[in-house]
Design a protein around this motif. Structure first.
Motif: not given
Ligand code: SF4
Ligand code: SF4
Length: 169
Positions: A131-138, A140-142, A146-148
């Motif tokens: 599942p997509l989560s804010d933690a995954i996008n954080r 990715r940002e580092k 790009p965010p999913l």
């Protein structure tokens, strides 16, 4: 003296099981296995499990021992689909694809472990296996990625629609 036919210990090839598997694996690949064991040497599942051995799995496939491969506590789920066995096999048997097809046969019968059931549910509801989560996008940002974005579920739902018969108008 009992004939071989009367002996319960005789291994009988289950051709119905072999035919069902052959329909799932393009080219009936398992038939080309000559039991060299090359697929075992670099198999991570074998490294971490004394029960798992791709050569033995292929032997059971050759004998048609479906009952020993397909069941609630099947060892096949220990395979991590790394494809090392595929790279090593001199006969191009693709043991991993045989194992994936056996897993599909279990799924057709509704037999899979709770962890796999959870992944299926996540895929059906989010279009992802994780599942997509804010933690995954954080993370990715580092990494400068790009965010999913959420997966378009209408496209995923189409995957679950029954396939039209080939050639049907
Ligand atoms: S794909 Fe499965 S059987 Fe093949 S080497 Fe990897 S873990 Fe072992
Ligand atoms: S490497 Fe290929 S031929 Fe050898 S035992 Fe494994 S599947 Fe069979």
């Amino acid at each position: 003296m009992p004939s071989e036919k009367d002996n319960d210990d005789v291994v009988r090839v289950d051709f119905a099981f072999r035919r069902e598997l052959a329909e799932k694996v393009e080219g009936n690949l398992a038939s080309f296995c000559y039991q060299c064991g090359a697929c075992v040497g670099d198999c991570p599942a074998t490294t971490y499990s004394s029960e798992f051995n791709p050569r033995e799995i292929m032997l059971k496939v050759l004998y048609g021992l479906g009952d020993e491969l397909i069941g609630g506590d099947s060892i096949l789920w220990q395979c991590v689909n790394c494809y090392n066995c595929h790279e090593r096999c001199p006969q191009e048997v693709k043991p991993v694809e045989v194992i994936i097809s056996l897993k599909n046969m279990m799924a057709d019968r509704g037999i899979y472990p709770p962890a796999v059931k959870k992944i299926i549910h996540t895929f059906e509801t989010t279009g992802r296996t994780v599942p997509l989560s804010d933690a995954i996008n954080r993370k990715r940002e580092k990494l400068g990625l790009p965010p999913l974005e959420p997966v378009p579920m209408d496209e995923i739902e189409k995957l679950f629609e029954p396939l039209e018969e080939e050639g049907e108008e």
